[in-house]
Design a protein around this motif. Structure first.
Motif, short mmCIF file in Angstrom:
data_model
loop_
_atom_site.label_atom_id
_atom_site.label_comp_id
_atom_site.label_asym_id
_atom_site.label_seq_id
_atom_site.Cartn_x
_atom_site.Cartn_y
_atom_site.Cartn_z
N SER A 66 58.17 20.88 11.11
CA SER A 66 57.12 20.12 11.82
C SER A 66 57.12 20.44 13.32
O SER A 66 56.06 20.64 13.91
CB SER A 66 57.32 18.61 11.64
N ALA A 110 64.62 15.25 9.02
CA ALA A 110 63.77 16.44 8.83
C ALA A 110 64.63 17.71 8.77
O ALA A 110 64.34 18.62 8.01
CB ALA A 110 62.74 16.54 9.95
N ILE A 147 55.31 12.26 20.57
CA ILE A 147 56.37 11.26 20.80
C ILE A 147 55.97 9.94 20.13
O ILE A 147 54.91 9.39 20.43
CB ILE A 147 56.57 11.04 22.32
N THR A 185 59.15 10.01 11.01
CA THR A 185 59.30 11.30 11.68
C THR A 185 60.65 11.31 12.39
O THR A 185 60.76 11.15 13.60
CB THR A 185 58.17 11.60 12.68
N ASP A 186 61.70 11.50 11.59
CA ASP A 186 63.06 11.48 12.11
C ASP A 186 63.58 12.92 12.17
O ASP A 186 63.62 13.62 11.16
CB ASP A 186 63.93 10.65 11.16
N1 TRP Z 1 57.77 11.84 16.52
C1 TRP Z 1 59.04 12.51 16.71
C2 TRP Z 1 59.68 12.04 18.01
O1 TRP Z 1 59.11 11.31 18.75
C3 TRP Z 1 58.87 14.01 16.73
C4 TRP Z 1 58.26 14.52 15.49
C5 TRP Z 1 56.96 14.92 15.37
C6 TRP Z 1 58.86 14.67 14.22
N2 TRP Z 1 56.71 15.30 14.11
C7 TRP Z 1 57.85 15.18 13.36
C8 TRP Z 1 60.14 14.42 13.71
C9 TRP Z 1 58.10 15.42 12.01
C10 TRP Z 1 60.38 14.67 12.35
C11 TRP Z 1 59.37 15.16 11.52
O2 TRP Z 1 60.76 12.46 18.30
#
Ligand code: TRP
Length: 332
Positions: free
Chosen positions: A47, A232, A124, A227-228
């Motif tokens: 991702s 991931a 983010i 979204t970790d």
């Molecule tokens: N949103 C996550 C963050 O703020 C980053 C991220 C974006 C992400 N897409 C993802 C993490 C997909 C895991 C899978 O850090």
């Protein structure tokens, strides 16, 4: 005759000097005068790699191309906190015109640098909770960019369409990760409104995934993965255990469905990257980041992994198939 020779020699010296001065000038034009765009990616997983590609496309669409009129300096911290710091330091030493952080830890490291170098957030989850901006509408400082907003309501609709009798759902995430913690809270709030029981399962590194996955197997009927970044990165080790235990995993993004999750309603990572690149382009054109509102993308697709569903003996609901056919994809 002697005079002529002297003139010719002098002319030669003049021409050679002129040539070197000129090529030297070109050299400065080629590197030093091109603004540096520093891109810092927290870790490698599909991702974030897609967000990175989107950023390059977004910059390009708005007229900024590497080696042509900008110098893109890309660094990947490989999930290491001390790398994040030293790489951010280096961007500042090199006098980067704008910096871009892909995922929360990278954006935080860049924002922690002293000085006013603009920081553009790449996807983010919780820009306010992770201390990056005070307000999404009026960021007010050197940080702005793209918020990664999960369509949790649609994700719950999808999970419940697959599992109408669902009572207990696990959420697997990293306890130290600001982005996942905030997604967990929101997921829990919305799931509880539907009378679901939400069980948190936290890890501290990819090494914990296997054991936690085994614990979950006896306690819940499905797992949600936000979204970790850590999950991931270790997603395949999770899927190995959950498949053995016949436990369906519903992740937040398409990349994790491609790696064995059942289905997701998601925001395109590439599109988020592209929006990030376009905001960086605005800043390169002279706009102040404090005046650029944080952008959120509300454009969702649905992806189904038919193979994963079949292996788990899960019936794919017709409504979800239609949804994916209309906008999204089905992996056979
Ligand atoms: N949103 C996550 C963050 O703020 C980053 C991220 C974006 C992400 N897409 C993802 C993490 C997909 C895991 C899978 O850090």
């Amino acid at each position: 005759m002697k005079k002529l020779v002297t003139t010719i020699i002098l002319l030669f010296i003049f021409l050679i000097t002129a040539f070197f001065v000129e090529s030297n000038d070109n050299a400065t034009n080629n590197s030093a005068s091109k603004p540096i765009v520093g891109i810092l990616q927290t870790v490698s997983h599909p991702s974030l790699d897609e967000i990175h590609r989107g950023i390059i496309a977004g910059l390009k669409e708005d007229g900024y191309v590497n080696h042509k009129n900008i110098t893109i300096d890309f660094e990947n911290a490989q999930g290491d906190q001390s790398n994040l710091k030293s790489m951010s330091d280096r961007f500042i030493q090199k006098n980067a015109k704008v910096t871009i952080g892909i995922a929360t830890p990278a954006a935080q490291a860049l924002a922690n640098e002293p000085g006013k170098t603009p920081v553009i957030m790449g996807a983010i989850s919780d820009p306010i909770g992770s201390g990056l901006v005070h307000s999404l509408e009026h960021p007010g400082g050197k940080v702005t960019g793209v918020k990664d907003m999960q369509p949790i309501k649609q994700q719950l609709d999808l999970i419940q369409a697959f599992l109408p009798k669902l009572k207990d759902i696990g959420v697997l995430y990293t306890s130290s990760d600001d982005s996942s913690t905030s997604e967990f809270k929101e997921f829990k709030r919305l799931a509880q409104q539907r009378k679901l029981r939400v069980h948190p399962y936290t890890i501290t590194s990819t090494n914990d995934i296997q054991q936690v996955a085994q614990t979950m197997a006896g306690q819940v009927q499905a797992v949600y993965v936000p979204t970790d970044n850590t999950v991931a990165s270790g997603f395949s080790s999770l899927i190995k255990i959950t498949n053995q235990a016949h436990l369906p995993v519903f992740p937040a993004v398409d990349a994790m469905v491609k790696s064995g999750g059942v289905a997701a309603t998601y925001v395109s990572q590439f599109d988020m990257g592209k929006a990030t690149g376009k905001i960086a382009a605005e800043v390169l054109k002279g706009k102040n980041p404090s005046e650029i509102p944080v952008k959120v993308i509300h454009n969702y697709s649905t992806i189904i992994n038919e193979k994963a569903a079949n292996e788990l003996h899960l019936q794919i609901p017709t409504a979800i198939i239609k949804q994916a056919q209309k906008k999204g994809s089905i992996i056979k």
